[in-house]
Scaffold this motif. Sequence first.
Motif, PDB file in Angstrom:
ATOM      1  N   LYS A 195       0.921  -1.200  -0.177  1.00 26.32           N
ATOM      2  CA  LYS A 195       0.124   0.042   0.076  1.00 26.32           C
ATOM      3  C   LYS A 195       1.063   1.279  -0.091  1.00 26.32           C
ATOM      4  CE  LYS A 195      -0.528  -0.636   4.996  1.00 26.32           C
ATOM      5  NZ  LYS A 195       0.583  -1.748   4.994  1.00 26.32           N
ATOM      6  N   GLY A 196       2.142   1.180  -0.349  1.00 32.04           N
ATOM      7  CA  GLY A 196       3.025   2.270  -0.284  1.00 32.04           C
ATOM      8  C   GLY A 196       3.648   2.868   1.098  1.00 32.04           C
ATOM      9  N   TRP A 197       3.325   2.190   1.916  1.00 36.90           N
ATOM     10  CA  TRP A 197       3.940   2.502   3.482  1.00 36.90           C
ATOM     11  C   TRP A 197       5.175   2.173   3.439  1.00 36.90           C
ATOM     12  CZ3 TRP A 197      -0.698   2.405   7.447  1.00 36.90           C
ATOM     13  CH2 TRP A 197      -1.812   3.068   6.971  1.00 36.90           C
ATOM     14  N   THR A 198       6.249   2.780   4.239  1.00 39.79           N
ATOM     15  CA  THR A 198       7.521   2.487   4.081  1.00 39.79           C
ATOM     16  C   THR A 198       7.984   1.869   5.412  1.00 39.79           C
ATOM     17  OG1 THR A 198       7.998   4.813   4.559  1.00 39.79           O
ATOM     18  CG2 THR A 198       7.945   4.212   2.290  1.00 39.79           C
ATOM     19  N   VAL A 199       7.738   2.534   6.671  1.00 43.00           N
ATOM     20  CA  VAL A 199       8.204   2.112   7.832  1.00 43.00           C
ATOM     21  C   VAL A 199       7.135   1.998   9.108  1.00 43.00           C
ATOM     22  CG1 VAL A 199       8.676   4.496   8.426  1.00 43.00           C
ATOM     23  CG2 VAL A 199      10.342   2.559   9.236  1.00 43.00           C
ATOM     24  N   SER A 200       7.464   1.404  10.023  1.00 43.45           N
ATOM     25  CA  SER A 200       6.389   1.389  11.282  1.00 43.45           C
ATOM     26  C   SER A 200       7.482   1.335  12.432  1.00 43.45           C
ATOM     27  CB  SER A 200       5.572   0.261  11.035  1.00 43.45           C
ATOM     28  OG  SER A 200       4.527   0.338  12.430  1.00 43.45           O
ATOM     29  N   THR A 201       6.749   1.213  13.651  1.00 42.31           N
ATOM     30  CA  THR A 201       7.535   0.690  14.768  1.00 42.31           C
ATOM     31  C   THR A 201       6.913  -0.477  15.468  1.00 42.31           C
ATOM     32  OG1 THR A 201       6.298   1.903  16.203  1.00 42.31           O
ATOM     33  CG2 THR A 201       8.298   3.241  15.168  1.00 42.31           C
ATOM     34  N   ILE A 202       7.627  -1.096  16.577  1.00 41.91           N
ATOM     35  CA  ILE A 202       7.156  -2.419  17.142  1.00 41.91           C
ATOM     36  C   ILE A 202       5.755  -1.774  17.947  1.00 41.91           C
ATOM     37  CG2 ILE A 202       7.364  -3.755  19.128  1.00 41.91           C
ATOM     38  CD1 ILE A 202       8.722  -4.931  16.622  1.00 41.91           C
ATOM     39  N   GLY A 203       5.800  -0.747  18.534  1.00 43.69           N
ATOM     40  CA  GLY A 203       4.844   0.097  19.316  1.00 43.69           C
ATOM     41  C   GLY A 203       3.503   0.235  18.501  1.00 43.69           C
ATOM     42  N   GLU A 204       3.820   0.565  17.352  1.00 43.43           N
ATOM     43  CA  GLU A 204       2.632   1.074  16.402  1.00 43.43           C
ATOM     44  C   GLU A 204       2.068  -0.235  15.987  1.00 43.43           C
ATOM     45  OE1 GLU A 204       3.863   3.961  13.498  1.00 43.43           O
ATOM     46  OE2 GLU A 204       2.515   3.209  12.013  1.00 43.43           O
ATOM     47  N   GLU A 205       2.920  -1.319  15.670  1.00 47.81           N
ATOM     48  CA  GLU A 205       2.124  -2.626  15.081  1.00 47.81           C
ATOM     49  C   GLU A 205       1.642  -3.023  16.487  1.00 47.81           C
ATOM     50  OE1 GLU A 205       1.855  -3.492  12.024  1.00 47.81           O
ATOM     51  OE2 GLU A 205       2.820  -1.463  11.775  1.00 47.81           O
ATOM     52  N   LYS A 206       1.967  -3.041  17.364  1.00 47.02           N
ATOM     53  CA  LYS A 206       1.180  -3.663  18.682  1.00 47.02           C
ATOM     54  C   LYS A 206      -0.349  -3.084  18.689  1.00 47.02           C
ATOM     55  CE  LYS A 206       4.809  -4.604  22.238  1.00 47.02           C
ATOM     56  NZ  LYS A 206       5.517  -4.020  23.308  1.00 47.02           N
ATOM     57  N   ARG A 207      -0.126  -1.791  18.441  1.00 45.63           N
ATOM     58  CA  ARG A 207      -1.682  -1.276  18.614  1.00 45.63           C
ATOM     59  C   ARG A 207      -2.297  -1.267  17.363  1.00 45.63           C
ATOM     60  NH1 ARG A 207       1.847   3.150  19.938  1.00 45.63           N
ATOM     61  NH2 ARG A 207       1.340   4.117  17.816  1.00 45.63           N
ATOM     62  N   THR A 208      -1.841  -1.378  16.182  1.00 49.09           N
ATOM     63  CA  THR A 208      -2.560  -1.322  15.040  1.00 49.09           C
ATOM     64  C   THR A 208      -2.617  -2.608  14.108  1.00 49.09           C
ATOM     65  OG1 THR A 208      -0.980  -0.393  13.883  1.00 49.09           O
ATOM     66  CG2 THR A 208      -2.255   1.218  14.844  1.00 49.09           C
ATOM     67  N   ASN A 209      -1.806  -3.500  14.204  1.00 51.84           N
ATOM     68  CA  ASN A 209      -1.685  -4.578  13.214  1.00 51.84           C
ATOM     69  C   ASN A 209      -2.767  -5.659  13.626  1.00 51.84           C
ATOM     70  OD1 ASN A 209      -1.019  -6.946  12.020  1.00 51.84           O
ATOM     71  ND2 ASN A 209       1.154  -6.231  11.862  1.00 51.84           N
ATOM     72  N   PRO A 210      -3.761  -5.774  12.729  1.00 50.88           N
ATOM     73  CA  PRO A 210      -4.988  -6.773  12.661  1.00 50.88           C
ATOM     74  C   PRO A 210      -4.370  -8.058  13.122  1.00 50.88           C
ATOM     75  CG  PRO A 210      -5.137  -5.573  10.675  1.00 50.88           C
ATOM     76  CD  PRO A 210      -3.825  -5.117  11.098  1.00 50.88           C
ATOM     77  N   ARG A 211      -3.309  -8.555  12.481  1.00 55.31           N
ATOM     78  CA  ARG A 211      -2.799  -9.907  12.805  1.00 55.31           C
ATOM     79  C   ARG A 211      -2.364 -10.213  13.913  1.00 55.31           C
ATOM     80  NH1 ARG A 211      -1.297 -12.261   7.467  1.00 55.31           N
ATOM     81  NH2 ARG A 211      -3.043 -11.688   6.268  1.00 55.31           N
ATOM     82  N   LEU A 212      -2.282  -8.987  15.050  1.00 58.09           N
ATOM     83  CA  LEU A 212      -1.727  -9.125  16.067  1.00 58.09           C
ATOM     84  C   LEU A 212      -2.806  -9.137  17.259  1.00 58.09           C
ATOM     85  CD1 LEU A 212       1.382  -7.105  15.755  1.00 58.09           C
ATOM     86  CD2 LEU A 212       1.294  -9.804  15.654  1.00 58.09           C
ATOM     87  N   GLU A 213      -4.264  -9.071  16.563  1.00 60.07           N
ATOM     88  CA  GLU A 213      -5.217  -8.923  17.492  1.00 60.07           C
ATOM     89  C   GLU A 213      -5.540 -10.119  18.073  1.00 60.07           C
ATOM     90  OE1 GLU A 213      -8.238  -6.737  15.338  1.00 60.07           O
ATOM     91  OE2 GLU A 213      -7.058  -5.129  15.500  1.00 60.07           O
ATOM     92  N   PRO A 214      -5.429 -11.483  17.402  1.00 60.52           N
ATOM     93  CA  PRO A 214      -6.025 -12.567  18.003  1.00 60.52           C
ATOM     94  C   PRO A 214      -5.362 -12.832  19.485  1.00 60.52           C
ATOM     95  CG  PRO A 214      -5.767 -12.973  15.866  1.00 60.52           C
ATOM     96  CD  PRO A 214      -5.226 -11.564  16.168  1.00 60.52           C
ATOM     97  N   ALA A 215      -6.049 -12.897  20.242  1.00 59.52           N
ATOM     98  CA  ALA A 215      -5.648 -13.056  21.607  1.00 59.52           C
ATOM     99  C   ALA A 215      -5.066 -14.520  22.003  1.00 59.52           C
ATOM    100  CB  ALA A 215      -6.671 -12.668  22.925  1.00 59.52           C
ATOM    101  N   THR A 216      -5.323 -15.354  21.308  1.00 51.99           N
ATOM    102  CA  THR A 216      -4.856 -16.755  21.563  1.00 51.99           C
ATOM    103  C   THR A 216      -4.030 -17.155  20.315  1.00 51.99           C
ATOM    104  OG1 THR A 216      -6.644 -17.825  20.997  1.00 51.99           O
ATOM    105  CG2 THR A 216      -6.574 -17.424  23.215  1.00 51.99           C
ATOM    106  N   GLU A 217      -3.225 -18.297  20.597  1.00 55.04           N
ATOM    107  CA  GLU A 217      -2.393 -18.755  19.446  1.00 55.04           C
ATOM    108  C   GLU A 217      -3.601 -19.405  18.582  1.00 55.04           C
ATOM    109  OE1 GLU A 217      -0.427 -22.908  20.054  1.00 55.04           O
ATOM    110  OE2 GLU A 217       1.482 -21.587  19.705  1.00 55.04           O
ATOM    111  N   ALA A 218      -4.314 -20.172  19.371  1.00 57.99           N
ATOM    112  CA  ALA A 218      -5.314 -21.009  18.209  1.00 57.99           C
ATOM    113  C   ALA A 218      -6.372 -20.083  17.691  1.00 57.99           C
ATOM    114  CB  ALA A 218      -6.588 -21.723  19.406  1.00 57.99           C
ATOM    115  N   ALA A 219      -6.359 -18.739  18.288  1.00 55.90           N
ATOM    116  CA  ALA A 219      -7.114 -18.073  17.258  1.00 55.90           C
ATOM    117  C   ALA A 219      -6.359 -17.432  16.048  1.00 55.90           C
ATOM    118  CB  ALA A 219      -7.826 -16.616  18.122  1.00 55.90           C
ATOM    119  N   PHE A 220      -5.290 -17.308  16.403  1.00 57.98           N
ATOM    120  CA  PHE A 220      -4.298 -16.755  15.396  1.00 57.98           C
ATOM    121  C   PHE A 220      -4.146 -17.844  14.279  1.00 57.98           C
ATOM    122  CE2 PHE A 220      -0.139 -16.318  13.509  1.00 57.98           C
ATOM    123  CZ  PHE A 220       0.007 -15.239  12.791  1.00 57.98           C
TER     124      PHE A 220
END
Lengths: 236, 236
Positions: B178-203
């Motif tokens: 999508k043309g984005w170039t960089v992020s941070t660990i903190g930003e991904e923790k807050r916003t990354n939909p793939r990091l949302e599942p609360a359990t390994e099973a849900a992921f």
Amino acid sequence: MIIRQLFERESSTYTYLLGDEASREAVLIDPVDTELDLYLRLLSELDLRLVAALDTHVHADHITALGALRERTACTTMVGFAGEVDCASEGLEEGKIIRVGGIAIDVLYTPGHTDDSFCFLVQDGATRYLFSGDTLLIRGTGRTDFQNGDPAQLYASLHRKLLLLPDDTWVYPAHDYKGWTVSTIGEEKRTNPRLEPATEAAFIELMNNLDLPNPKMMDVAVPANRACGRQAEGRG
Amino acid sequence: MIIRQLFERESSTYTYLLGDEASREAVLIDPVDTELDLYLRLLSELDLRLVAALDTHVHADHITALGALRERTACTTMVGFAGEVDCASEGLEEGKIIRVGGIAIDVLYTPGHTDDSFCFLVQDGATRYLFSGDTLLIRGTGRTDFQNGDPAQLYASLHRKLLLLPDDTWVYPAHDYKGWTVSTIGEEKRTNPRLEPATEAAFIELMNNLDLPNPKMMDVAVPANRACGRQAEGRG
């Protein structure tokens, strides 16, 4: 200062988001209309509020998102000659300082690619960023053969303004067609073929003989951008 | 440290050039074969000497430039399982430190997208850079449905390794679509939909139901990359 470079692939345009960490105010430079939803998403995700959107010049290769951003966020929109772009809130002029929270954006008038071309200089601590539009590209410059372009003016904008900045100034251009993202003033002085001609006359000769095709979106983009992104049969 | 992000448009791949200012030694991460001449040009223009080229994993969507770079510059080439990539000089393994002049590159084993996926962590003063390959993307992750991918392993690589890094660590991925170039660990923790599942099973459930098409270059790229970029009827 938060700074993000964003790439629009169709016209190889770089858009820049600058955000002030304390006030959460933000500005977009050279936004592209097709990316509107991505900008709004990123602003929201970074908890930033858009207060201004700027174009370095009236672009011929893509349609600006200025009008749409103003509708969606009530931000101020600024372009070079606001009188010719009826929906811009404010014009730009040499020496103007645009304040976005604690960020001070120095406006440099740099005609040559077009007669309404401006660059933006931002200092963050000891780090200087030049958002160089199409005036100075990585290993290139904008062309000068349409939209009141003028190679003598471009020569002056480069050699008597931009290249006087410190060598370690970061150069963030409006485009790159080979996938490069950033340079510095010192690096461009050493390596940019368009900065090699030793005289203004030799530069003018070079620029007048490039023989480039017109940008594919030029007939649509220039009129639309003079209406802040509204096309004749568009959303306006 | 000199750092440059380079974009290859066909596969939306980001390649990184890191250079040590004192020794002028440099390394390329995830170079693409079609960009070879641009890399050599940039190295020359920045007065850098390539001593190493690394792939975060055997890519399925583009052909690596490792073999060609080794031929042209005599650099060391490194990939995850060197035994399966016969022209790689060295393998990668958890805990290895790659030294390029004064730059120390910490190697993290992060399987999941593939079983040979690694990330690279570099510290420059107080600034940390994570070159996250396809393990962690901006607002996404690599898929896990081919090349020995495994969602449980990816979950562990993300939650028990990468997300333990400080929030201000810059995240530089191998791709962005999508043309984005960089992020941070903190930003991904807050916003990354793939990091949302609360359990390994849900992921695992999420990853096993993505139903994505295969990358268009997969049948060519994977065998070629196991030969360091040489195709069957190629330059090898």
